[in-house]
Scaffold this motif. Structure first.
Motif: not given
Length: 912
Positions: A272-281
């Motif tokens: 799982a990853l996430g960041g400034p784009q506000r989406v958890v993928r």
């Protein structure tokens, strides 16, 4: 007639469409490319919203580079695999958001074109080579690990050369420790640094050319390390390394901004990853496919953590939101509300039942997972919590803006608070294996404390020296230390020799004293023996003198008695008794004389013994005095030498210690020099073998690309064959439809002719009626005129007036009937004419359909031949692919051999 016309038009359109599709399918040996085939479709269907000026979803489909870069949702294309390509799933409405939005999917032929292009290796132009599809990566585990692994997951030999060495040190954003090994990972510039926590020595450098790593996490069994980061506002990625080999296992994500949060599931199937784009993928580690996009957060994703059992995923954001998801399905499980500022960190207790979160609001909160209730909350760090972590035994370590690392109980009680950092604390981790609390702050300094007593034990560097710098430092140390070693050794030997000389003197004096003492003791013993012997002899002499005097008295008495006896016997020689007494007295006198002689002999011997003893005593006494003088002299010498020896001993010990210390330092410097020289040699060999591996892997990819290109050609050839088969089937269906249409047209024509004949009869009957009515109207008009004359003649006659009115009405009615029949006659004539024309048109169309049939039949025969040839082309392409597959296996063997050499260099035993 209208129905036949509509069907004929539809048939014509269908035939034109079939012909259009058939001509749009590239020939079997043509390559589909972005420039020649795909771009036009994407511009027409998607270019309005996804272009350089209006990049909806941050995606530009009007250029090859823009499309391959992907958009805000990550990569859009997976070369060789349309089913895993996000773009294809959107245009086929298999995924959200469906494209085009609020519209049906784009035409099937265009979808097929894009699918074929993807499966053909996403060629940009005719000169491009097919991109090989991503390989599957086997790293998944059957279940989540809960126990210590059989083999401690520690690095083998990994290069220690930093990727970059900066002038200053940057803030340390993340630190991770292995759950089962004395190992820590630290973020650096374009690199991740591995350190042993038991020795605090650098254990390996893992390059991260993607940018700056922002988050690190070990897998639950410690065998993998996950690092996420990138370049702010530009790109982001997650990399998974094998801890033992230091080599990359896989790379996931194509973010358009840096990754701030990442974790790997306990069974190692998901990242799982996430960041400034506000989406958890969430990605599959095996295929690299993006499985889920979780869009509930409203701000930057700051933390992501899978539960130890792998069931749940907790994520947090900059607005204070915390969401718990079902890891496998991506469904929303719980929303945890309570924090009022950015939630910077999340960590699970080992039983997966309790989640700890830390926030910029300064609090640490604990949440249970059954209902999502807050179990405990306490103020932890004034100004905000930057990082926290559950320890194996259920404690919590944390650090924040107050600079002070702390250890907590689950009840919120503070168990330890260690020395404050130099600046704001940013990262913290606890090594369960070595009881080490490792903290990084805003200055980039990394400190280590012992958890049990909060004593600082050392640190780590996020900006280690290069091998060249280390080698140069070791060379300088050797050069600086070597000149001092020999003088120190000589000085130590001189001090030791001086001490030894003094020691020899003392030893000699001690030996002399011991010898003198031995002699003195022996002489004293001899003197004592002689004195005792003289005393005994003197005592015995006195006794012997007394005995001699007694014997002499007794002898004198006996002589006197004997003389008297003999005198008496002389007077009376016959006196037998007197004679006997005289004889006895003579014998007694003789015995006493003998005894006297014995006593005197003994006395003489005793006198001689006394004299001998006196002589010996006289001889031993001066010897004893001399021996005592020697002992006293030796004692005096030792008393003088003893105090002088201790300073010499200390000086010799100091000189020896100094020489030893300098020698040890020199040997350490030489060992360091050898080590760094060896590391440099190892690095060169490692890079050489790594280059070989990379070259051979590139050869494998090239071979696989050729196979993929061949497979794409097989697919294209098969698609072309299928197109021909489809066309042939369509022609066959068209022939059947034409045959049915001709038969139907003939039936309809016959029916129309019958209708025309019936209408003709109906018109004739209507004309006869009109003729009869026309003949009757004249007399009726005449009768009406006569009745009018009669009424005029007798105006008061009501009966005549009634007859006249009746006749007038009858005439009008019959006129209207004649007019109606006339109009009906005209309509029937028009209808008859139309039916006749339709019958004529139908006859013409039927004749045309019959005329088209031979051409269709001929096309079908032509298609049969083309299909046979296409099947041959498919088989030829498939055979070509089969011929390309063995080189892939051979290249892979070469890769395996090179990897084996590299593993041997690293000291990794071959897999069993």
């Amino acid at each position: 007639m209208k129905l036949l016309t509509t069907r004929t038009a539809a048939t014509t359109v269908l035939m034109a469409l079939i012909a259009s599709v058939a001509t749009s399918v590239p020939a079997a040996d043509d390559k589909l490319t972005f420039d020649d085939n795909v771009l036009a479709v994407l511009r027409q269907r998607c270019g309005g919203c996804h272009n350089p000026d209006k990049k909806s979803g941050d995606l530009d489909v009007t250029s090859y580079t823009g499309l391959m870069q992907g958009g805000g949702s990550g990569g859009a294309i997976e070369p060789g695999d349309a089913s895993a390509s996000y773009l294809y799933k959107l245009i086929t409405h298999q995924d959200e958001p469906k494209m085009p939005p609020d519209s049906p999917p784009i035409p099937e032929e265009e979808r097929a074109l894009i699918r074929k292009w993807i499966e053909g290796g996403v060629l940009e132009n005719k000169g491009s080579k097919a991109a090989a599809p991503k390989k599957t990566v086997a790293m998944a585990m059957d279940s989540a690990p809960t126990e210590r692994p059989a083999v401690t997951p520690l690095p083998a030999r990994i290069p220690l050369e930093p990727v970059i060495r900066t002038q200053g040190v940057n803030a340390c954003t993340s630190i991770a420790t292995s759950p089962w090994a004395p190992l820590a990972a630290v973020c650096g510039q374009k690199q991740v640094l591995l350190y042993r926590t038991d020795t605090r020595q650098l254990a390996g450098v893992l390059p991260f050319p993607e940018g700056r790593p922002q988050v690190l996490q070990f897998s639950r069994n410690g065998s993998l390390l996950v690092g996420g980061g990138g370049r702010g506002g530009a790109s982001g990625r997650v990399v998974v390394w094998n801890v033992a080999t230091g080599r990359r296992v896989t790379e996931l994500g194509e973010e358009l901004d840096t990754v701030l949060a990442a974790d790997i599931s306990a069974d190692q199937r998901l990242v799982a990853l996430g960041g400034p784009q506000r989406v958890v993928r969430i990605y599959s580690t095996e295929t690299g496919e993006r499985l889920h996009e979780l869009r509930k957060h409203t701000d930057w994703i700051m933390a992501a953590s899978f539960s130890p059992d792998g069931v749940l995923l907790a994520t947090s954001d900059r607005s204070g939101g915390v969401v718990v998801w079902e890891a496998a399905t991506g469904r929303d499980f719980l929303t945890l509300t309570g924090h009022t500022a950015s939630v910077t960190s999340a960590s699970w207790r080992t039983d997966s039942n309790l989640l700890a979160t830390g926030s910029e609001d300064g609090t640490i909160r604990l949440w249970e997972m059954e209902n999502g209730s807050e179990v405990k909350s306490w103020p932890a760090h004034a100004g905000g919590v930057a990082a926290l972590e559950f320890t194996r035994d259920g404690r919590i370590v944390s650090v924040g803006r107050d600079k002070t690392p702390k250890i907590w109980g689950q009840d919120g009680s503070q168990q330890k608070a260690v020395e404050p950092c130099a600046d704001l604390g940013l990262a913290i981790s606890y090594c369960d294996e070595t009881d080490a609390v490792i903290v990084g702050d805003w200055t980039g300094e990394i400190r280590i404390w012992k958890g049990s007593d909060a004593v600082r034990v050392g640190g780590m560097s996020s900006n280690p020296e290069t091998l060249a710098e280390r080698t140069a430092a070791a060379e300088r140390a050797v050069a600086e230390r070597a000149p001092a070693v020999e003088p120190a050794r000589i000085a130590a030997e001189a001090a030791t020799a001086q001490m030894a000389a003094m020691q020899k003197q003392i030893d000699d004096a001690t030996q002399a004293k011991a010898g003198a003492e031995t002699t003195l003791a022996d002489l004293k013993k001899q003197l004592e023996t002689a004195t005792q012997r003289r005393a005994e002899a003197a005592t015995a002499q006195k006794t012997a003198e007394q005995a001699v005097a007694t014997v002499d008295r007794d002898l004198a008495t006996a002589v006197e008695a004997h003389s008297r006896a003999f005198a008496t016997l002389a007077q009376n020689p016959a006196d037998a008794a007197g004679k006997k007494a005289a004889v006895e007295l003579a014998a007694k006198m003789q015995a006493q004389r003998v005894a006297g002689d014995v006593r005197r002999t003994e006395l003489a011997a005793l006198k001689a013994a006394v004299t001998a003893a006196d002589t010996q005593i006289a001889m031993l006494t001066p010897q004893r005095d001399l021996a005592k003088a020697a002992v006293d002299q030796s004692a005096a010498t030792l008393a003088t030498l003893g105090p002088a020896l201790e300073p010499l001993k200390q000086a010799a010990a100091d000189a020896d210690a100094k020489a030893t210390e300098l020698a040890v330092q020199l040997e350490a410097a030489r060992a360091d020099l050898v080590r760094w020289q060896d590391e440099t040699v190892f690095l060169g060999r490692y890079r050489e073998l790594a280059g070989v591996v990379a070259t051979r892997e590139a050869a494998v990819r090239e071979a696989e690309a050729k196979v993929a290109e061949g497979q794409a050609k097989v697919a294209a050839d098969e698609q072309a064959r299928q197109a021909l088969v489809t066309e042939r089937q369509a022609k066959e269906t068209e022939v059947a439809a034409l045959t049915a249409a001709v038969a139907k047209a003939q039936q309809d024509h016959a029916a129309l002719l019958q209708k025309v004949a019936a209408k003709q009869a109906e018109m004739a009957a209507a004309q006869a009626t009109m003729d009869q009515l026309a003949k009757a109207v004249g007399p009726l008009e005449a009768a009406a005129a006569s009745a009018k004359s009669a009424v005029d003649a007798a105006p008061a006659d009501q009966e005549l007036a009634g007859v006249h009115a009746t006749l007038v009405k009858t005439v009008a009615a019959k006129a209207a009937q004649i007019k109606s029949l006339g109009e009906s006659q005209a309509a029937m004539a028009a209808e008859k004419a139309a039916q006749a024309k339709e019958a004529a048109d139908m006859t013409a169309r039927a004749e045309k359909l019959q005329a088209d049939m031979p051409a269709l039949t001929a096309r079908m025969q032509e298609l049969d031949g083309m299909i046979t040839k296409a099947a041959t082309v498919v088989e030829t392409s498939a055979a070509a692919v089969r011929s390309l597959e063995p080189p892939v296996a051979e290249r892979q063997k070469e890769v395996d051999a090179a990897v084996g050499q590299l593993s041997a260099l690293q000291g990794i035993p071959p897999a069993k």
